[in-house]
Write a protein that holds these residues in place. Structure first.
Motif, PDB file in Angstrom:
ATOM      1  N   GLU A 104     -28.735  22.733  -2.325  1.00  7.95           N
ATOM      2  CA  GLU A 104     -27.498  23.517  -2.444  1.00  7.95           C
ATOM      3  C   GLU A 104     -26.245  22.696  -2.194  1.00  7.95           C
ATOM      4  N   ALA A 105     -26.329  21.681  -1.374  1.00  9.20           N
ATOM      5  CA  ALA A 105     -25.176  20.828  -1.081  1.00  9.20           C
ATOM      6  C   ALA A 105     -25.376  19.444  -1.691  1.00  9.20           C
ATOM      7  N   GLY A 106     -25.773  19.391  -2.957  1.00  9.57           N
ATOM      8  CA  GLY A 106     -25.984  18.106  -3.617  1.00  9.57           C
ATOM      9  C   GLY A 106     -27.452  17.799  -3.795  1.00  9.57           C
ATOM     10  N   GLU A 107     -27.908  16.766  -3.123  1.00 10.99           N
ATOM     11  CA  GLU A 107     -29.310  16.362  -3.217  1.00 10.99           C
ATOM     12  C   GLU A 107     -29.919  16.265  -1.830  1.00 10.99           C
ATOM     13  N   ARG A 108     -31.238  16.332  -1.804  1.00 10.44           N
ATOM     14  CA  ARG A 108     -31.978  16.104  -0.569  1.00 10.44           C
ATOM     15  C   ARG A 108     -32.980  14.997  -0.860  1.00 10.44           C
TER      16      ARG A 108
END
Length: 195
Positions: A104-108
Motif C-alpha cells: 500500500e505504501a509502495g513496495e515491500r
C-alpha cells in the motif's frame, strides 16, 4: 557441557521430531530444563555442524532451526523436554534471495533465507546495518524471528544497495532503503558522498 554427545543428539532429535508437526513451534509455552550446551555450531556461512562435522540433511537443519531461539547472548534449541545451547558464529540464517512485492505504501521487500523462510521487511522485521572495520563497510541483517537475524549475502546486499535512496529523517540526510512504508538508514548521506 554435555558429555554423552551421541546420545544427546538422539534425545534432541527425538524431542524436536515430536514438536515438528506444529507450525510455528510454540516455544514461548514450553519451559523445559536447561541441559547445558551441545556440540552444535552454525558457522559464518550458515552451515550447521555437529561434533565438527557438517550436517548434510537439509530437513534435519530445518527441524533444528524451527526450535531455535536467542536468550540474551545465548542461542538455544528449545523442545518440550529440554533446552540446549549452541554456538552461532554470526547469524543463524543467511538471506540468499530478495524480491519486491506491491504494498500500500509502495513496495515491500521479501527475503528468502537459506532455510527457505520468507521474511517480509517491515517495522516488525527490520533491516539493520552493522559498521565493520576495513573494506567491508557494513554488514547487513534482517530480523527473522525469536531474536534471530539473517545476514544478507553479498549478492543480496548489492541488489539491496541498488534500491537505496537518500531521505531526510529528523533533520538529517540519510542514505537507506524503504520497505513497507518504513525507512531503514544505512549511513549518513555525507558519508556516502565522501564529505
Amino acid at each position: 557441557m554435555i558429555s554423552e554427545a551421541s546420545g544427546r543428539l538422539d534425545d534432541l532429535l527425538r524431542s524436536v521430531g515430536e514438536a515438528s508437526g506444529r507450525s510455528p513451534a510454540p516455544l514461548e509455552r514450553w519451559n523445559p530444563p536447561d541441559c547445558g550446551d551441545i556440540d552444535l555450531r552454525i558457522d559464518r556461512e550458515g552451515v550447521w555442524h555437529y561434533a565438527g562435522t557438517p550436517i548434510r540433511r537439509p530437513a534435519l537443519v530445518k527441524l533444528f532451526a524451527s526450535v531455535l531461539a536467542r536468550e540474551g547472548e545465548r542461542h538455544v534449541l528449545i523442545t518440550p523436554v529440554e533446552k540446549v545451547g549452541i554456538v552461532v558464529e554470526d547469524a543463524p540464517f543467511l538471506a540468499v534471495d530478495m524480491a519486491a512485492e506491491p504494498y500500500e505504501a509502495g513496495e515491500r521487500l521479501v527475503f528468502r533465507t537459506n532455510l527457505d523462510d520468507l521474511v517480509r521487511c517491515d517495522t516488525e522485521h527490520p533491516l539493520r546495518f552493522e559498521p565493520q572495520a576495513g573494506a567491508d563497510g557494513v554488514r547487513p541483517y534482517i530480523y527473522v524471528r525469536r531474536r534471530l537475524w539473517a545476514r544478507l549475502t553479498r549478492a543480496v546486499f548489492l541488489e539491496l544497495a541498488e534500491r537505496a535512496e537518500e531521505r531526510e529523517v529528523d533533520g538529517r540526510r540519510l542514505f537507506g532503503v524503504a520497505s513497507a512504508g518504513a525507512f531503514f538508514p544505512l549511513a549518513p548521506a555525507d558519508e556516502r558522498n565522501g564529505t
